[in-house]
Design a protein around this motif. Structure first.
Motif, PDB file in Angstrom:
ATOM      1  N   ASP A 115       0.811  -1.220   0.000  1.00 48.65           N
ATOM      2  CA  ASP A 115       0.000   0.000   0.000  1.00 48.65           C
ATOM      3  C   ASP A 115       0.846   1.271   0.000  1.00 48.65           C
ATOM      4  N   ARG A 117       3.281   2.195   2.160  1.00 49.57           N
ATOM      5  CA  ARG A 117       3.931   2.545   3.421  1.00 49.57           C
ATOM      6  C   ARG A 117       5.340   1.955   3.468  1.00 49.57           C
ATOM      7  N   ASP A 239      -2.365  -6.933   0.198  1.00 55.56           N
ATOM      8  CA  ASP A 239      -2.845  -5.547   0.203  1.00 55.56           C
ATOM      9  C   ASP A 239      -2.002  -4.646   1.114  1.00 55.56           C
ATOM     10  N   GLY A 240      -0.941  -5.200   1.715  1.00 51.57           N
ATOM     11  CA  GLY A 240      -0.063  -4.400   2.548  1.00 51.57           C
ATOM     12  C   GLY A 240      -0.373  -4.435   4.027  1.00 51.57           C
ATOM     13  N   THR A 241      -1.445  -5.091   4.430  1.00 53.13           N
ATOM     14  CA  THR A 241      -1.759  -5.186   5.853  1.00 53.13           C
ATOM     15  C   THR A 241      -0.843  -6.215   6.518  1.00 53.13           C
TER      16      THR A 241
END
Length: 271
Positions: A115, A117, A239-241
């Motif tokens: 995402d 970050r 999803d980057g989580t």
């Protein structure tokens, strides 16, 4: 989730503090975990090999070989593996940028999540005042931890015979010492400040064997835990989580348990 476990694939996997070469290393649990978890990239966040203990007394059972071979096989199949040395495997810090069997060595890294970050990835021992300024005291603490693990094994056997639940003497002992000097809170604060200096959103580290994900003054602080007692890892989804996984096998029923959230973790180690 118990019984049959399906293989899960993640964007990134972070593990640390395996301490191969130590009798305390849970190589059986880690092999189980690696069988059922694949990733595009794996970060080995320090203290994977316990050079301190190997110098004192060589101990390298088949389980240690199996873990190394498992990682090398993943590298051969295309997984990018980045090894960031810690204080126990500091001998590798002399080889930044070197590749060993497809595993690349780096002092630290900036990892960009799916995402966008960015996270600083480092072991964290350089922010441990004991390791940095009092090496002899650190070695003594390491020896004391070995002794606590031996006591743990004896107490666990007695408690099982009495039908009592598992209780970690080593985790309790370290908790008393570290809380007396507020070690964990100070370590987390200093590491978060280092991330802020790098203008990133978060930091992923190991070293103190205390798995946690929390916000510290706007910095997402993530500690991967260890594979000595808590057996925890951090995974990044597509999803980057981020998710923390505690992996345990109940030897009484020979089942594998994958927990999306870890139990209360009271184990930490300045190593």
């Amino acid at each position: 989730m118990t019984g049959q476990v399906e293989t899960r694939h993640f964007r990134t996997l972070f593990i640390s503090d395996v301490h191969l070469g130590s009798k305390a290393a849970r190589t059986d649990f880690l092999l189980d975990f690696l069988r059922y978890h694949e990733a595009d990239t794996i970060f080995l966040v320090g203290d994977i090999i316990d050079g301190w203990r190997l110098k004192r007394n060589w101990y390298w059972p088949q389980g240690c070989n199996d873990v190394v071979q498992k990682l090398l096989r993943k590298a051969r199949k295309g997984t990018r593996i980045v090894y960031i040395p810690g204080n126990h495997d500091e001998f590798l810090r002399s080889f930044p940028g070197t590749h060993f069997g497809g595993i690349e060595v780096a002092e630290r890294a900036i990892h960009e999540m799916a995402d966008g970050r960015k996270y600083l990835v480092l072991h964290g021992d350089e922010f441990d005042v004991v390791v940095r300024n009092a090496r002899l005291l650190a070695y003594l603490g390491d020896w004391a931890y070995d002794a606590a693990i031996v006591i743990n094994l004896g107490l666990a056997a007695i408690r099982r015979r009495l039908g009592m639940p598992y209780w970690s003497f080593s985790a309790w002992a370290k908790l008393q010492v570290k809380h007396a000097v507020n070690f964990i809170g100070e370590f987390q604060r200093v590491v978060a400040e280092e991330a802020r200096r790098h203008n990133v959103e978060g930091v992923i580290c190991g070293h103190i064997h205390h798995a946690v994900m929390e916000d510290i003054d706007g910095i997402h602080y993530v500690n991967t835990g260890d594979w000595v007692e808590s057996c925890t890892a951090i995974v990044e989804h597509q999803d980057g989580t981020l998710e923390m996984i505690s992996w345990q096998r109940d030897s009484a029923v020979a089942e594998i348990k994958a927990l999306a959230k870890p139990p209360v973790l009271e184990d930490m180690q300045a190593a």
